[in-house]
Design a protein around this motif. Structure first.
Motif, mmCIF file in Angstrom:
data_model
loop_
_atom_site.group_PDB
_atom_site.id
_atom_site.type_symbol
_atom_site.label_atom_id
_atom_site.label_comp_id
_atom_site.label_asym_id
_atom_site.label_seq_id
_atom_site.Cartn_x
_atom_site.Cartn_y
_atom_site.Cartn_z
ATOM 1 N N THR A 74 -9.720 9.318 -34.001
ATOM 2 C CA THR A 74 -8.579 8.336 -33.224
ATOM 3 C C THR A 74 -9.161 6.918 -33.455
ATOM 4 O O THR A 74 -10.248 6.654 -33.389
ATOM 5 N N THR A 75 -8.218 5.993 -33.546
ATOM 6 C CA THR A 75 -8.436 4.353 -33.814
ATOM 7 C C THR A 75 -7.505 3.924 -32.729
ATOM 8 O O THR A 75 -6.541 4.114 -32.340
ATOM 9 N N TRP A 76 -8.209 2.953 -31.944
ATOM 10 C CA TRP A 76 -7.304 2.054 -31.011
ATOM 11 C C TRP A 76 -7.572 0.651 -31.560
ATOM 12 O O TRP A 76 -8.659 0.011 -31.976
ATOM 13 N N ASP A 77 -6.527 -0.001 -31.545
ATOM 14 C CA ASP A 77 -6.601 -1.404 -31.922
ATOM 15 C C ASP A 77 -6.194 -2.237 -30.831
ATOM 16 O O ASP A 77 -5.236 -1.948 -30.194
ATOM 17 N N SER A 78 -6.917 -3.105 -30.582
ATOM 18 C CA SER A 78 -6.889 -4.251 -29.462
ATOM 19 C C SER A 78 -5.732 -5.139 -29.464
ATOM 20 O O SER A 78 -5.172 -5.721 -28.676
ATOM 21 N N ARG A 91 -10.963 1.177 -23.997
ATOM 22 C CA ARG A 91 -10.376 0.736 -25.195
ATOM 23 C C ARG A 91 -11.075 -0.580 -25.677
ATOM 24 O O ARG A 91 -11.596 -0.997 -24.817
ATOM 25 N N ARG A 140 -10.981 -3.397 -33.389
ATOM 26 C CA ARG A 140 -10.653 -1.919 -33.564
ATOM 27 C C ARG A 140 -11.784 -0.994 -33.185
ATOM 28 O O ARG A 140 -12.867 -1.463 -33.325
#
Ligand SMILES: [Zn+2]
Length: 319
Positions: free
Chosen positions: A33-37, A70, A75
């Motif tokens: 899982t990747t979160w991009d700010s 987050r 990221r």
């Protein structure tokens, strides 16, 4: 020393995590899982289960997922690495799930990744490789056979030691080239290249299944996120453990097992300092193994001594 069964840690039992909520991920790679700010900043990655039986890292990622964390810049990728091995986890014999075909943490040379051989570990490594090529800074969460104090494995570059210093814990920073039988993920490509701006740290959080290893893995994760300003101090603070001043130990020698009759002279746990050079610490067949210098540190003694494998590393304080 006889081959020990999986010794249960004194503090209880750290059960594995239900990973089913994380199987789909959002990257097209299962369990990633990747979160991009949406704002500028480095791409950070925290990996768990590089060894399928080392569950503390999975607990740390589970914690970060459930906390709804987050990144506030750049990221953040959370990845469960050797899922196929972990799927075979059996509480009666957890070490059997360390890997399936080969050690996932020895396949990270271009020759292996680009080679013709296919193992289940190489398949997973090749699936993760494009993502890792995109990662700037990596935290790889592991645990150990013995109840050694936690360790940060810095690799051999000054930037590796600098990253450990930025984390501020664990207290023992190990400068170590790794293993003769293959390249570790923490040394892959830019992570191990002194000329690259990328960096990586491998944290050994304590003994496998020791509940304390979970707290160390969570602590290391927040320290890593703080080091790159991906979370604010107030978010991290409740999860940070007390620190003691860090010491740097440089590994100078690895003792490789030669016979099927290797035994330590004592039940070493790791990070013991042997005052006198020439102290016998193990017998391999009929050959005694002696410490090579005064104040020799015994790093990560193995409880499973098979010919060709590393039994223990010798290190000296270099700070
Ligand atoms: Zn490991």
């Amino acid at each position: 020393m006889a081959v020990l069964a999986d010794a249960r840690p004194a503090g209880g039992w750290l059960a594995p995590v239900d990973l089913s909520p994380y199987a789909a991920g959002n990257t097209g790679i299962p369990f990633v899982t990747t979160w991009d700010s949406g704002s500028e900043g480095p791409h950070l990655a925290i990996l768990a289960l590089t060894h399928g039986n080392e569950v503390c890292g999975a607990h740390a990622l589970d914690h970060l997922f459930k906390a709804g964390l987050r990144p506030r810049q750049g990221r953040l990728t959370l990845a469960f690495a050797n899922i196929a091995a972990h799927a075979t986890y059996d509480p009666r014999r957890p070490v059997a799930s360390r890997y399936l075909d080969e050690d996932f943490n020895r396949v990270w040379s271009p020759a292996s990744l680009d080679g013709d051989i296919t193992t289940r570990e190489l398949q997973r490594a090749r699936a993760l490789r494009p993502l890792l090529d995109n990662v700037d800074h990596l935290l790889d969460l592991h645990s150990m056979q013995t109840p050694s104090p936690p360790l940060a494995l810095a690799g051999t570059t000054p930037k590796g030691v600098a990253l450990c210093r930025r984390l501020g814990a664990p207290a023992h920073v190990i400068v170590d080239a790794g293993h003769a039988d293959g390249v570790r993920l923490r040394d892959y490509a830019g992570f191990g290249d002194p000329a690259s701006g990328k960096s990586a740290v491998l944290v050994e959080c304590g003994q496998h299944e020791d509940p304390a290893s979970r707290a160390v893995a969570i602590d290391a994760s927040y320290r890593f996120l703080r080091a790159f300003d991906a979370v604010d101090a107030a978010t991290a603070a409740p999860w940070l453990r007390d620190t003691t001043p860090q010491r740097v130990v440089t590994v100078t020698d690895a003792v490789t097992v030669c016979t099927t009759n290797f035994r330590f002279t004592r039940d070493y746990l790791g990070m013991e300092v042997v005052p006198q050079a020439g102290t016998p610490i193990a017998i391999d067949g009929d050959v005694a193994i002696h410490t090579p210098y005064d104040h020799c540190v015994l790093v990560m003694p193995s409880r499973r001594q098979r010919p060709g494998q590393t039994a223990v590393r010798f290190g000296r304080f270099t700070d």
